[in-house]
Design a protein around this motif. Structure first.
Motif, PDB file in Angstrom:
ATOM      1  N   THR A  70       0.519  -2.268  36.133  1.00 39.13           N
ATOM      2  CA  THR A  70       0.679  -1.113  37.001  1.00 39.13           C
ATOM      3  C   THR A  70      -0.057   0.053  36.362  1.00 39.13           C
ATOM      4  OG1 THR A  70       2.749  -0.520  35.931  1.00 39.13           O
ATOM      5  CG2 THR A  70       2.912  -1.858  37.917  1.00 39.13           C
ATOM      6  N   PHE A  71      -0.776   0.773  37.156  1.00 36.60           N
ATOM      7  CA  PHE A  71      -1.597   1.864  36.651  1.00 36.60           C
ATOM      8  C   PHE A  71      -1.229   3.159  37.347  1.00 36.60           C
ATOM      9  CE2 PHE A  71      -4.136  -2.048  36.389  1.00 36.60           C
ATOM     10  CZ  PHE A  71      -4.340  -2.098  35.018  1.00 36.60           C
ATOM     11  N   SER A  72      -1.240   4.245  36.585  1.00 32.12           N
ATOM     12  CA  SER A  72      -0.915   5.557  37.139  1.00 32.12           C
ATOM     13  C   SER A  72      -2.162   6.365  37.482  1.00 32.12           C
ATOM     14  CB  SER A  72      -0.033   6.339  36.164  1.00 32.12           C
ATOM     15  OG  SER A  72      -0.696   6.463  34.919  1.00 32.12           O
ATOM     16  N   SER A  73      -3.324   5.907  37.003  1.00 34.76           N
ATOM     17  CA  SER A  73      -4.557   6.621  37.312  1.00 34.76           C
ATOM     18  C   SER A  73      -5.749   5.695  37.135  1.00 34.76           C
ATOM     19  CB  SER A  73      -4.712   7.835  36.392  1.00 34.76           C
ATOM     20  OG  SER A  73      -4.997   7.399  35.073  1.00 34.76           O
ATOM     21  N   LYS A  98      -6.505   4.877  33.499  1.00 33.33           N
ATOM     22  CA  LYS A  98      -5.710   3.793  32.911  1.00 33.33           C
ATOM     23  C   LYS A  98      -6.323   2.429  33.244  1.00 33.33           C
ATOM     24  CE  LYS A  98      -2.347   6.243  31.161  1.00 33.33           C
ATOM     25  NZ  LYS A  98      -2.110   6.339  29.742  1.00 33.33           N
ATOM     26  N   ASP A 152       4.888   2.986  29.239  1.00 29.51           N
ATOM     27  CA  ASP A 152       5.317   3.032  30.630  1.00 29.51           C
ATOM     28  C   ASP A 152       6.476   2.073  30.800  1.00 29.51           C
ATOM     29  OD1 ASP A 152       3.323   4.794  31.318  1.00 29.51           O
ATOM     30  OD2 ASP A 152       1.913   3.224  31.894  1.00 29.51           O
ATOM     31  N   THR A 153       7.622   2.593  31.215  1.00 30.54           N
ATOM     32  CA  THR A 153       8.787   1.743  31.440  1.00 30.54           C
ATOM     33  C   THR A 153       9.355   2.031  32.819  1.00 30.54           C
ATOM     34  OG1 THR A 153      10.286   3.347  30.468  1.00 30.54           O
ATOM     35  CG2 THR A 153       9.424   1.635  29.012  1.00 30.54           C
ATOM     36  N   MET A 154       9.946   1.012  33.392  1.00 35.70           N
ATOM     37  CA  MET A 154      10.614   1.173  34.669  1.00 35.70           C
ATOM     38  C   MET A 154      12.101   1.295  34.398  1.00 35.70           C
ATOM     39  SD  MET A 154       8.562  -1.591  37.000  1.00 35.70           S
ATOM     40  CE  MET A 154       9.880  -1.613  38.164  1.00 35.70           C
TER      41      MET A 154
END
Length: 107
Positions: free
Chosen positions: A85-88, A91, A5-7
Motif C-alpha cells: 500500500t502506498f501513500s504517494s 513511495k 506504516d501500520t493499519m
C-alpha cells in the motif's frame, strides 16, 4: 527516525478467533455435516473441533485441515498474502529501488 506504516484494527485476536469459529460452524451446517463427520473427514479430533466451535481456539494445522474439507483454503492463503500500500507516488518509486528484505530489523 524510522516510520512504519501500520493499519489500526478495531477487532481483537479473541474476537477474530470467535468469528472464524462461527464462520466455520456455519459452513459445516450449510454442508449438512455433523461435528463427527467433519472431524472424521478432516482428520481433526472431535474434541478439538468442539472446542474450536465453542471458543475459537485451535492450532493452525487443524484450522487448515478443517478448511480443506469446508472449502476456502485458497481464500485463506490469498487473504494473508502481503500487498503493498502506498501513500504517494514517491513511495511507489522508492519501493521499486528497495531490495526485498531477507531478515527483520527488530527483535
Amino acid at each position: 527516525m524510522i516510520f512504519v506504516d501500520t493499519m489500526v484494527s478495531l477487532i481483537t485476536p479473541a474476537k477474530a478467533q470467535k468469528k472464524l469459529a462461527e464462520q466455520a460452524r456455519a459452513r459445516r451446517l450449510q454442508m449438512e455435516l455433523t461435528q463427527a463427520g467433519l472431524a472424521e473427514r478432516s482428520d481433526v479430533a472431535l474434541p478439538t473441533l468442539r472446542k474450536f466451535e465453542r471458543t475459537g481456539i485451535i492450532s493452525l494445522e487443524s484450522f487448515l485441515k478443517l478448511h480443506m474439507v469446508l472449502g476456502g483454503l485458497e481464500d485463506i492463503l490469498n487473504a494473508t498474502q502481503i500487498t503493498a500500500t502506498f501513500s504517494s507516488i514517491d513511495k511507489i518509486l522508492e519501493a521499486n529501488d528497495t531490495p526485498t528484505r531477507q531478515r527483520g530489523k527488530r527483535r
